[in-house]
Structure formats: C-alpha cells, structure tokens
Design a protein around this motif. Structure first.
Motif: not given
Length: 472
Positions: A394-399, A414-419, A421-427
C-alpha cells in the motif's frame, strides 16, 4: 558488607548497559553500574569492533592482489600478527569511551563485580548490596558451544579467543555458516589461510536466499570451501591438527577450529528466581515495554530475547529511559531494526524479507528492485554485483534487502522510512549526489512507480489530452 541505595542499578557494561547508565545519570538519576568482566562488553572486546577491524585488514590484502583500472596487482604478503596488532589498536582507541574512568566522570558509581539478585529489590555484587527503584539487566550473551563428542579433547576457538591468536592458521575449519562464521571465513582467507566452513543446515539460512547466494558465490570464488548439510558428529585432534567428522560420513581436517554456531544469553549467574523474574534459554521474558515479570526489572539487548545486535541494545536503552526517568509509556518495535553481514559484498536487511512479506501480505506485496550493475558509481568503481530489493505494501516499504557494496550503510534509509511510516514517494523524491551508490535506493523507489506511470493507459490518455487541449 556495604549497602548502597540508588535510583537505577544496571547489571552489565556492554552497549545497552552503558547507554542506560550514561543517559540516566546525565538527566539527574543516581546510577550504579555493575560489570564483572570487561567494560564495553562483547561488541568492543570480542565482537563487532575486532571483527570489522580484521575484515578491514583482509580487505586491504585482497585489494592489493587484484589488478584493476590499469593498475597491476601483486601477491600480498599479509602479516597475521600485525593484523591482530591493528585489531587491538582499534579496540584500544575506542575503549576510553566505554571506560570506567569516563563513566565515573559522568557520575556513575561503577562496581567491577558480577551482580546477582538476593531479593526482588536487591542485588549483591562482591561486598556490596544494592537497593534500587529500578534494575536493568544488560548482561548480553556469549558464544554457544554445542556438546559435540570429542570437542572437549581438542583446542578450539570462539569469537572470545580468535582475536588473541597470533599465528596465522594454515587451515581454519569453521563450524557455523551464519554471519560470524562467514565474516571470519573471508577475513582469514584474505589473510592467507585455507578455510573450510561446515554448516549443519543452509549457510546464511536466515537471510534472503537470492541475496545470500551472491555472497556465498563470491566467498567460494575466493577459495573458501562451504559445505552445507554438514552436521558435525565427532571431533578429534592432536597438536596442530583437528578433524571434524559429519553425520553423512565425511571428514574434514585442518590446523585450527573456530566454533561459530550461535549465542547463549547470560542469565545463569543472576539468580533471577530470587527476584521473581521469569526467563528461558532465549533470555528474560519481557513485554513490548521491556519490563520483566518483576516490574522493577527491565532487560535490554541480547538478554531480552530478541535480535542479538549491538544497535538493538542501544535502541532498547532509549526505550526504557522514558518510563524509568519520566514515567512515560514506551514500547520497543522490531519492524525497523536493520542488520548487516560485513562480508564482501555486504548483505543488509531491515523489516520483512520477500518471503516473509508474501507470507504476511500475499498478493498485496509489490517488489521494487534495482541492480548495482545500473548504478553509475558502481560501474566507475567496479562494484556492480548485487541489488536493492524493497517490499512494498500500500505504498509503504515493509522491508528491504540489500546485497552489494556498502549495503550496511545504504540500508539506513529504509530503516528511516519504515521507522517513520514514510511512503515510497519520500525516497523517490530524495535527491542523491551524482554519482553515488546511494542513488540505487532512489532507483529502487522509482521502480515502484514505473509501472504505475509508464504502463498506465489512464496516464497516457491524460498526457494526450493535455498535449492536445492544454495551453501551449
């Protein structure tokens, strides 16, 4: 026998214990820190620090031997004892940060004795009885040595002794094909030893198999013998020789033996029963708040029964500081914790692997992937082996899985994004300097959007409409 009353008593001066002690005392709490062995714990003295230092020496030797970019390579002459001097020098340089003197300077009462509970609110350490409002168990873990017949009749090494070895092994046999075994295999191979790794199941079996295969292929290409499904059944030896027999009837002979089959948590000396603290072979039983069955007692790091990494211990320390000092609720998460194996190429993981993500989320998982062979910095430096693979729901990295150069550094985003709850668009919106290896993370994020943009009939229809009727 003296009695000391304090706010917090920390048992163990490894990463987790030191982080708790430093944070708590600097925010005004009275802290007693108990350590019966070495300040800095396993990571500084026997684990992360010396292993990476030895790997660096091996990397330098390997780099010297390879011809590349118009520069001729030559046969290296690694000095094993000098490499161990480098290891010790690295430990010595970092040690003052973890030293008794530094922590006493911060205001911590350091007692160099093992601690054991004598009641639910008291710990005895040497000639001292410590009464505390809160206790933190941060005793870490030690090498697990399985009861293989004959092992007690031969000389063998663990990570606690291998770094003291001064004479280079002619042929090192390693029992255990996990991260410790593989890192030590590559380091010793590159420093001139023959190396055989015996793994009872599958080498690097806890990692993404596609990524692990790249690492294992590279290790084998460097001359490391890796034997899977080789469960040790008998060990024999004499001076300068050791033989490992496996259940399938095979036999492997070498000069030295390293046991690298896992870790055992340090709970046996604590008398936890007297404190009403439940535990098992995996560690102290704690909730998400890292509290044990005795609400006065917390556990952090390896002994808390979860992932056994130094950075996890440090993270746990930050979690328990909030309730202990401020009375605020806090819970430890696991989904954003990364880890890495520092072989060449490196392998890093955060969150769910591809298999885990598909098991949990089924068809809702999108796999976004980017290869190092398309990364311009990787091409320029001859580091094109590997990939980044991101599991998206659903648009968010889980791993995320990364195998390749500097994977341990690249996994952080990717740890930052998961921690958070960022969407893939942030990266995808991130701007990375060109050319850098870091661009591969942006490329992986972009790979998530590619089919949505370029393969969408609706997008193409909108573009045609704008081109036809939009303002020029």
């Amino acid at each position: 026998m003296s009695t000391i009353e304090t706010d917090i008593c920390v048992i163990g001066a490894g990463s987790g214990g030191l982080s708790v002690a430093a944070g708590a005392v600097q925010m005004g709490a009275k802290v007693v820190l108990l350590e019966g062995h070495l300040m800095g714990g396993d990571c500084l003295n026997f684990g992360c620090v010396p292993s990476k230092a030895l790997l660096a020496a091996g990397h330098k030797a390997h780099e010297t031997s390879e011809a590349a970019f118009g520069v001729a390579g030559h046969e290296p002459s690694p000095d094993y004892a000098a490499a161990k001097d480098h290891v010790q020098a690295v430990i010595d340089e970092i040690a003052p940060v973890d030293s008794q003197e530094r922590f006493e300077g911060l205001g911590v009462h350091v007692i160099r004795e093992f601690g054991r509970f004598i009641s639910e609110s008291e710990v005895q350490a040497g000639a001292h009885t410590i009464k505390a409002r809160r206790f933190v168990i941060a005793t870490g873990s030690r090498p697990f040595v399985p009861p293989i017949p004959g092992l007690d009749t031969v000389e063998y090494h663990t990570n606690e002794t291998i770094f003291d070895l001064r004479e280079r092994p002619d042929h090192l046999i390693i029992i255990g094909g996990g991260p410790i075994g593989m890192e030590m295999a590559q380091a010793h191979r590159r420093l001139g030893s023959r190396v055989t790794v015996l793994e009872g199941a599958k080498a690097m079996g806890k990692d993404d198999p596609e990524a692990a295969a790249i690492v294992l292929d590279n290790l084998r290409a460097e001359g490391i013998e890796i034997v899977e499904g080789a469960l040790a059944s008998q060990i024999k030896g004499s001076d300068g020789s050791v033989t490992v027999e496996t259940k399938d009837g095979a036999s492997y002979e070498g000069s030295h033996l390293l046991m690298a089959v896992g870790r055992a948590v340090n709970v046996d000396k604590l008398d936890l029963e007297k404190a009403g603290v439940e535990y098992d072979r995996s560690g102290v039983k704690v909730g998400d708040d890292l509290r044990s069955t005795n609400k006065r007692v917390y556990a952090v790091g390896d002994v808390a029964g979860g992932a056994q990494f130094t950075h996890v211990a440090g993270y746990h320390a930050g979690v328990i500081i909030r309730p202990m000092l401020f009375g605020l609720p806090a819970k430890a998460r696991k989904d954003h914790i990364p880890w890495a194996t520092y072989t060449s190429p490196e392998l890093a993981q955060v969150g769910l692997t591809e298999a885990e993500a598909k098991e949990q989320h089924g068809d809702n998982v999108f796999i976004a992937k980017a290869e190092f062979e398309h990364n311009d910095r990787g091409i320029a430096t001859g580091q094109t082996k590997g990939f980044v693979k991101v599991m998206v729901v659903k648009g968010k990295p889980v791993g995320a899985t990364i195998v390749g150069p500097q994977a341990g550094e690249l996994i952080g985003i990717w740890s930052l994004a998961i921690a958070n709850k960022l969407k893939m668009s942030a990266v995808a919106n991130m701007i990375a300097p060109y050319p850098t290896l870091g661009e591969i993370n942006k490329r992986a994020a972009s790979a998530y959007f590619t089919p949505k943009l370029f393969d969408s009939a609706l997008v193409k229809k909108v573009v045609r409409f704008v081109q036809r009727f939009g303002r020029p």
